[in-house]
Every structure is written in C-alpha cells, then in structure tokens.
Write an enzyme that holds these catalytic residues in place. Structure first.
Site, PDB file in Angstrom:
ATOM      1  N   ASN A   7       0.869  -1.179   0.000  1.00 27.05           N
ATOM      2  CA  ASN A   7       0.000   0.000   0.000  1.00 27.05           C
ATOM      3  C   ASN A   7       0.908   1.231   0.000  1.00 27.05           C
ATOM      4  O   ASN A   7       1.489   1.585   1.023  1.00 27.05           O
ATOM      5  CB  ASN A   7      -0.888  -0.020   1.246  1.00 27.05           C
ATOM      6  N   ARG A  88      -2.370  -2.169  -3.559  1.00 30.26           N
ATOM      7  CA  ARG A  88      -3.671  -1.557  -3.295  1.00 30.26           C
ATOM      8  C   ARG A  88      -3.773  -0.258  -4.097  1.00 30.26           C
ATOM      9  O   ARG A  88      -2.842   0.557  -4.089  1.00 30.26           O
ATOM     10  CB  ARG A  88      -3.800  -1.222  -1.813  1.00 30.26           C
ATOM     11  N   HIS A 177     -13.324   1.102   0.496  1.00 22.88           N
ATOM     12  CA  HIS A 177     -13.174  -0.031   1.426  1.00 22.88           C
ATOM     13  C   HIS A 177     -13.650  -1.339   0.794  1.00 22.88           C
ATOM     14  O   HIS A 177     -13.991  -2.289   1.504  1.00 22.88           O
ATOM     15  CB  HIS A 177     -13.989   0.151   2.735  1.00 22.88           C
ATOM     16  N   ARG A 236     -13.850  12.657   9.514  1.00 22.17           N
ATOM     17  CA  ARG A 236     -14.718  13.038   8.387  1.00 22.17           C
ATOM     18  C   ARG A 236     -16.151  13.200   8.878  1.00 22.17           C
ATOM     19  O   ARG A 236     -16.618  12.426   9.721  1.00 22.17           O
ATOM     20  CB  ARG A 236     -14.673  11.989   7.278  1.00 22.17           C
ATOM     21  N   GLU A 379      -7.354  -6.801   4.705  1.00 13.18           N
ATOM     22  CA  GLU A 379      -7.263  -6.318   3.323  1.00 13.18           C
ATOM     23  C   GLU A 379      -5.964  -6.780   2.662  1.00 13.18           C
ATOM     24  O   GLU A 379      -5.939  -7.078   1.473  1.00 13.18           O
ATOM     25  CB  GLU A 379      -7.347  -4.784   3.313  1.00 13.18           C
TER      26      GLU A 379
END
Ligand code: AMP
Length: 392
Positions: A7, A88, A177, A236, A379
C-alpha cells in the site's frame, strides 16, 4: 508461494509478505517520511521488530532497502522467491470491476483516474513503478478499493443532480473499502457455509463505511464520489447538506477546498467532541462525564444505525450484520449501542458473547432475527489472494 502486498502513499510504503501456503504473514512493516527529513522504516514479525532511521530520497530507495533487508534477515534467500506483488489502488473508476494484472495500460488508467483520487492514485503509481524498476520480471497485480462496489444498480450509484455531470465528469457514487467488504463477504460466507446471504458489512475504523451485499454482490454502500460521504467517521463528517460549504466559505473567508478539508480532517468524532478522533479517547472522556464526547458518540452510533436500517429494507431483510476494523473489532460498547438501537427490527445482542475482540464470533442472541458477527478484516491478505489467483 510468497506474495507481497503493498500500500503505497505519497510519502509512505506499507508492506506485508505472505506465505500463501499457510496465509501466514512472514514479515510486515512500513517505510515513512519518504522524500522528507527524518525518514525511517519498521520491519516486524512475531519474533522481532526493527525500527531504523534511514535516508529515503524516493520510493525506489525504500523498495531496494526492503528487499535487501528481507534477504539479510533470511526471510527469503533470493528475490526470485517473491512470486508476485499486489498493490492496493484506491480508485479504479467505473470500469475496473475486479483486480487486474499490471500492464502499461492499467498504469495509464490509474494515472487518468487521479482526478478522482488526487491524494492516492499518483502515489500508488509511484509505488508500482518503484517495484517495476527493482523487480522488472516479478508479476504485479492491482486491487482496487472501488471494484467491489461496481455491481451497485444505477439508481443506487447515481446522485439526483444534472445527468450531464455524470456523463461528462463521472460524478456518481463509487464506494470505497471494497477490498475489506469483499474479504468480509468471503469470510462470513465460509463461516456460515452459504453464498446466498444478505449481508450488512460495517467497516468501522478511523474511516468507516457500510455495504449492503446480496448473494456476494454489493447493492449499496455509504461512501460516495469520495470517502467523505456516509457515516460519521474519526475526522470526516459523513453526509452533510452541501449548502453548508458556500455558507461557511463566506462566514469564515475560506476557499471551497479549505472547507472540504475541514469536512475531511477536522470533523466527525474529532469535530464534535473537540477532543480526539480516536474512539478510545472518546470512550474515556464519556466515562469522565464529557458531554461533547457523549454527543459525538451518539451521532456516530445514529449514523451507523440509520444506514443499517436503510439497508435492511433495501435488502428485503438481512441474514447477517458484520462488524470489522478498529472500532468494529474492538469497541464492545459501540457494538452494543448500535445493536440495542436495532431492537425494532428484532435484532438482539448476546451481551456476554459481545465481550470479545479481534476474532470471528457470533455476537447475536439466539432469538435475534438476524445473526450479528464480529469478523476481523484482512485487506492485505485479500490483496495477496487476488495476486496469487491472477498470476497463477
Ligand atoms: P482502523 O482505521 O481500522 O485502524 O481503526 C482505528 C480506530 O479504531 C480508532 O478510532 C481507534 O480508536 C479504534 N480502536 C482501536 N482499538 C480500540 C479499542 N480497543 N476500543 C475502541 N476503539 C478502538
């Protein structure tokens, strides 16, 4: 077979090396502050943890040091032992509906999609190119965060705005996601021994999103054109009335970008509590009687409950609700508060079973109308599995 999952961010590179025979992580770690003063790396597994300051002028430096270190630490004997690398990628737009092998066209497409993910896609390309330079013959795969959501029907992914914005600029819901929601779908289907499930997957971490999944396919999700939409998150805002943006711009003399930045980085749990974006700090402050922390937690829980209820109806009922990510896997209290509010749907928690962290476990009571499961996400493993499947 050994697969590396990567990532890459603009100044960071996170990695995990998997033994795909056992799905075991052989080693993982992070290169930080690449191209900035004070760069360093961490490499660890169950037996050791190394943290070292080192000059990293770019991502290629990080990749070279990483590979040298893997050999030096005898994790691998030669670079040929790395059978594939999975990257990713946050944004794959509407056309990438699954993971793909990296080609020049794929790299070009990821660059073109930078308009939609300016902070992420360019950084991913830097990471891909750095590995290509150092390991030109090792097959590479990209795994998109958006891909899983591309099965949403049009009425769910379109916004009710002028249609030409969608046609000209791709203004629509993409969802994020996706790799986590897909992993959860796969895992819970294995656990229950069925694919024909209606799942509401709650990924509640620093960022959070919920997905409605039917027979393995995403039907709806909470994040939208960007990851700003949906439930209340750490920093957020989640959904807000867009008219707030020009209003605050005028009142505070800010640009549109500055207000959107505040919605991304200074809102959510942090914005309301004025304490922290970390749910552990919020829970501690609530225990000390802090009212704003309590308010932030209620708003978080309500936003999750609102979407679970909506998706319950959209899916025509639900077989299993899953919780995952930092808050979903660890916060016994938050899971309890969410499930208690779902009582009108007949969904009930087994309070004792819920007293668990980080393992696959059924946490609903025997008389609950739907199952509720805790399912830790992975992930990185999903990326490694996709890579293995595509390079075989
Ligand atoms: P993630 O983005 O998945 O790493 O999740 C980060 C979030 O998980 C942060 O808000 C953390 O506060 C939260 N988290 C991690 N551990 C716990 C815990 N033991 N209790 C409550 N929240 C936790």
């Amino acid at each position: 077979m050994k697969i590396m999952s990567i990532n890459a961010g603009s100044s960071s590179l996170k990695f995990s090396l998997f033994d795909m025979n056992t799905n075991e992580v052989l080693v993982s770690g992070l290169f930080e502050r690449i191209g900035i003063d004070g760069s360093c790396y961490t490499i660890k597994n169950s037996e050791f943890k190394i943290k070292q300051e080192v000059q990293l002028k770019d991502h290629s430096d990080a990749v070279k040091i990483l590979l040298d270190k893997l050999i030096e630490l005898k994790i691998i004997n030669s670079l040929e032992e790395i059978d594939g690398i999975g990257h990713r990628v946050v944004h794959g737009g509407a056309n990438y509906t699954e993971s793909v092998v990296v080609t020049d066209k794929v790299i070009d497409d990821i660059v073109k999609l930078s308009d939609l993910a300016p902070l992420h896609n360019p950084a991913h390309v830097i990471g891909i190119k750095a590995f290509k330079e150092v390991l030109p013959n090792t097959p590479m795969v990209v795994v998109f965060d958006t891909a899983f959501h591309q099965t949403m029907p049009k009425e769910n992914y379109l916004y009710a705005v002028p249609y030409s914005w969608y046609e000209k600029y791709g203004v629509r819901k993409y969802g994020f996601h996706g790799t986590s929601h897909r992993y959860i779908t796969k895992k819970i289907s294995e656990v229950l021994g069925r694919d024909d499930l209606r799942i509401i997957s709650c990924h509640l971490g620093q960022g959070g999103s919920i997905a409605a999944i039917k027979n393995g396919k995403c039907v709806d999700t909470t994040m939208g054109f960007t990851p700003l939409a949906g439930i209340v998150m750490g920093t957020r805002s989640g959904d807000v009335d867009p008219s707030i943006i020009p209003f605050v711009m005028e009142k505070e003399g800010l640009s549109a970008g500055e207000v959107v930045n505040a919605l991304n980085k200074k809102s959510g749990l942090l914005g309301v509590s004025e304490i922290s974006s970390d749910s552990r700090d919020i829970e501690n402050a609530i225990k000390e009687g802090n009212e704003k922390a309590s308010l932030a937690q209620k708003m978080f829980v309500n936003s999750v409950v609102k979407y679970i209820s909506q998706y319950y109806v959209e899916l025509g009922g639900v077989d299993v609700i899953t919780f995952t990510a930092g808050i979903g896997e660890n916060s016994v209290q938050t899971r309890l508060e969410i499930i208690e509010k779902l009582a009108p749907l007949g969904i009930k928690m087994d309070i004792e079973a819920n007293n668990v962290r980080g393992e696959v476990k059924c946490i609903s009571s025997k008389d609950s109308s739907s199952l509720v499961y805790l399912v830790p996400t992975d992930e990185e493993l999903m990326i490694a599995m996709d890579t293995l499947a595509l390079i075989k």
